[in-house]
Design a protein around this motif. Structure first.
Motif, PDB file in Angstrom:
ATOM      1  N   MET A   1       0.825  -1.213   0.000  1.00  0.00           N
ATOM      2  CA  MET A   1       0.000   0.000   0.000  1.00  0.00           C
ATOM      3  C   MET A   1       0.861   1.265   0.000  1.00  0.00           C
ATOM      4  O   MET A   1       0.509   2.276  -0.588  1.00  0.00           O
ATOM      5  CB  MET A   1      -0.915  -0.010   1.235  1.00  0.00           C
ATOM      6  N   LYS A   2       2.006   1.192   0.690  1.00  0.00           N
ATOM      7  CA  LYS A   2       2.888   2.362   0.709  1.00  0.00           C
ATOM      8  C   LYS A   2       3.404   2.678  -0.697  1.00  0.00           C
ATOM      9  O   LYS A   2       3.536   3.844  -1.070  1.00  0.00           O
ATOM     10  CB  LYS A   2       4.053   2.119   1.660  1.00  0.00           C
ATOM     11  N   ILE A   3       3.721   1.613  -1.453  1.00  0.00           N
ATOM     12  CA  ILE A   3       4.214   1.837  -2.827  1.00  0.00           C
ATOM     13  C   ILE A   3       3.133   2.496  -3.663  1.00  0.00           C
ATOM     14  O   ILE A   3       3.397   3.420  -4.447  1.00  0.00           O
ATOM     15  CB  ILE A   3       4.654   0.496  -3.456  1.00  0.00           C
ATOM     16  N   LEU A   4       1.902   2.048  -3.502  1.00  0.00           N
ATOM     17  CA  LEU A   4       0.787   2.618  -4.258  1.00  0.00           C
ATOM     18  C   LEU A   4       0.555   4.077  -3.866  1.00  0.00           C
ATOM     19  O   LEU A   4       0.365   4.946  -4.733  1.00  0.00           O
ATOM     20  CB  LEU A   4      -0.479   1.794  -4.002  1.00  0.00           C
ATOM     21  N   TRP A   6       2.705   6.177  -2.601  1.00  0.00           N
ATOM     22  CA  TRP A   6       3.817   6.987  -3.081  1.00  0.00           C
ATOM     23  C   TRP A   6       3.714   7.214  -4.589  1.00  0.00           C
ATOM     24  O   TRP A   6       4.030   8.299  -5.086  1.00  0.00           O
ATOM     25  CB  TRP A   6       5.141   6.341  -2.731  1.00  0.00           C
ATOM     26  N   TYR A   7       3.261   6.217  -5.320  1.00  0.00           N
ATOM     27  CA  TYR A   7       3.081   6.342  -6.769  1.00  0.00           C
ATOM     28  C   TYR A   7       2.071   7.445  -7.090  1.00  0.00           C
ATOM     29  O   TYR A   7       2.302   8.294  -7.969  1.00  0.00           O
ATOM     30  CB  TYR A   7       2.617   5.011  -7.339  1.00  0.00           C
ATOM     31  N   ILE A   8       0.947   7.451  -6.381  1.00  0.00           N
ATOM     32  CA  ILE A   8      -0.085   8.464  -6.617  1.00  0.00           C
ATOM     33  C   ILE A   8       0.395   9.837  -6.166  1.00  0.00           C
ATOM     34  O   ILE A   8       0.226  10.842  -6.871  1.00  0.00           O
ATOM     35  CB  ILE A   8      -1.385   8.084  -5.879  1.00  0.00           C
ATOM     36  N   PHE A  12       1.020  13.353  -8.339  1.00  0.00           N
ATOM     37  CA  PHE A  12       0.305  14.576  -7.955  1.00  0.00           C
ATOM     38  C   PHE A  12       1.280  15.719  -7.714  1.00  0.00           C
ATOM     39  O   PHE A  12       1.058  16.850  -8.179  1.00  0.00           O
ATOM     40  CB  PHE A  12      -0.537  14.315  -6.706  1.00  0.00           C
ATOM     41  N   LEU A  13       2.362  15.457  -6.975  1.00  0.00           N
ATOM     42  CA  LEU A  13       3.309  16.527  -6.645  1.00  0.00           C
ATOM     43  C   LEU A  13       4.008  17.071  -7.889  1.00  0.00           C
ATOM     44  O   LEU A  13       4.226  18.280  -8.007  1.00  0.00           O
ATOM     45  CB  LEU A  13       4.344  16.012  -5.642  1.00  0.00           C
ATOM     46  N   SER A 100      -6.177   9.140  -0.303  1.00  0.00           N
ATOM     47  CA  SER A 100      -5.752   9.535   1.040  1.00  0.00           C
ATOM     48  C   SER A 100      -4.445  10.335   1.077  1.00  0.00           C
ATOM     49  O   SER A 100      -4.361  11.339   1.805  1.00  0.00           O
ATOM     50  CB  SER A 100      -5.637   8.294   1.932  1.00  0.00           C
ATOM     51  N   PRO A 101      -3.391   9.975   0.317  1.00  0.00           N
ATOM     52  CA  PRO A 101      -2.162  10.793   0.382  1.00  0.00           C
ATOM     53  C   PRO A 101      -2.367  12.195  -0.167  1.00  0.00           C
ATOM     54  O   PRO A 101      -1.797  13.167   0.340  1.00  0.00           O
ATOM     55  CB  PRO A 101      -1.165  10.000  -0.459  1.00  0.00           C
TER      56      PRO A 101
END
Length: 370
Positions: A1-4, A6-8, A12-13, A100-101
């Motif tokens: 989930m962390k990889i996902l 971070w990918y999103i 975005f950034l 969420s991120p």
């Protein structure tokens, strides 16, 4: 989930910083047009740079929410077109987990916008105005531009040409009455000289071979025109105290330049005098409404991006421009009702935020249930 996540978040950034750079550059350039005009007439480059820094926080309150909208439209539009969102949901990842991120980053950006709106932006905006006024006081000759009239101390001054040493040509000077709607004296000269005393803030206009005409009163009963005296003079010096107007404007601080604590204290003081506070409340609510724009743009932009299902950046940019324009114009329109307290404009300002957030939340819930 962390990889996902971070990918999103990374996508975005990247889109966000590219968008905010372009948008901030564009809006800053629009605010610098007049300053660049002063720069070409003698204002220092250091003054130009400081002015740019001072107006930047105020511009960021517009570009940060807009950049959030652009980034959301581009990232989720591409992910939806590539069926990445469908694949994530097929693996048991909910829509809320997907966004969420970005929600966390948007909340941080909202806090930044709020800080800029209520604490940093207003006093710096005041500094930018004062700085340009002081620059003009230090170099008053810079405001004279051939072909453009300049008004100082009830005097309207027009010149055809100017040299860097202060020599002026084709001078026309009108002295206006107290109301500023009638010419009391008309002075013309083929050439003259500008000189200034920055300490005393006195601008001296010396005219050579000047011709002055002035009204001396009515000719008598039944007369259709005023008496005119024509005065021929060799040299004529006209002093103008150009610091009076600026000093008068700096005595009081306008509400739009106050920090949040000062503005709330001012509202409380005015309420005690039983005077209307609608305009002050509009200013207060407008700042907070603008600061919450990133949340509204995220909630509405994300489901719209998924529904458009397009990789092309043009679609996302077009939709983001339309939505941002509707949002900002709606708040500005509600702010224009500040002279009509019976319409409660201080509460109408919240309609764009409420509509965007409710509509976006409803669309997200519908997408998550599919």
């Amino acid at each position: 989930m962390k990889i996902l996540n971070w990918y999103i978040l990374r996508g975005f950034l990247v889109a966000f910083f590219m968008a905010i750079a372009i948008l901030t550059f564009g809006l800053t350039g629009a605010n610098l047009i007049k300053v660049m005009d002063y720069l070409s007439r003698g204002i220092s480059l250091w003054t130009f740079c400081k002015f740019t820094v001072y107006i930047l926080p105020n511009i960021l309150t517009f570009t940060v929410p807009w950049a959030v909208m652009v980034a959301v439209m581009l990232v989720f539009g591409r992910m939806s077109a590539d069926n990445e969102i469908t694949a994530m949901r097929a693996c048991g990842v909910s829509i809320l987990q997907i966004i969420s991120p970005i929600v966390l980053v948007t909340l941080l950006l909202t806090g930044l916008c709020l800080y800029l709106q209520v604490e940093v932006g207003p006093p710096l905006l005041k500094k930018s105005r004062s700085m340009m006024e002081n620059a003009v006081m230090d170099q008053p000759l810079a405001i004279f531009e051939p072909g453009k009239p300049v008004t100082y101390d009830q005097k309207l001054i027009y010149i055809d040409n100017k040299e860097s040493n202060g020599n002026i040509y084709g001078v026309q000077l009108y002295t206006l009455n107290d109301k500023g709607d009638e010419v009391e004296q008309d002075i013309s000269a083929e050439s003259g000289k500008l000189s200034a005393d920055p300490v005393a803030r006195i601008l001296t206009i010396k005219l050579f071979n000047a011709i002055a005409t002035s009204k001396t009163g009515d000719l008598g009963e039944g007369s259709e025109s005023d008496a005119i005296d024509r005065i021929f003079t060799g040299d004529l010096e006209i002093p103008i105290n150009y610091g009076n107007k600026i000093n008068a404007e700096n005595v009081n601080v306008a509400p739009k330049y106050m920090r949040l604590q000062d503005l709330m204290g001012y509202i409380h003081m005015v309420k005690q005098t039983k005077m209307p506070t609608t305009e002050l409340e509009v200013e207060l609510n407008q700042r907070i409404a603008f600061a919450l724009a990133p949340i509204a743009f995220l909630l509405l932009g994300m489901p719209l991006a998924i529904r458009t299902n397009r990789r092309e950046t043009s679609i996302g940019l077009f939709i983001s421009v339309i939505l941002a324009g509707i949002f900002f114009l709606s708040i500005i329109l509600c702010e224009s009702f500040s002279n009509y307290p019976q319409l409660y404009p201080q509460y109408l300002l919240w309609l764009p935020n409420i509509i965007f957030q409710l509509l976006g939340a409803h669309m997200i819930m519908r997408i998550s249930r599919r």
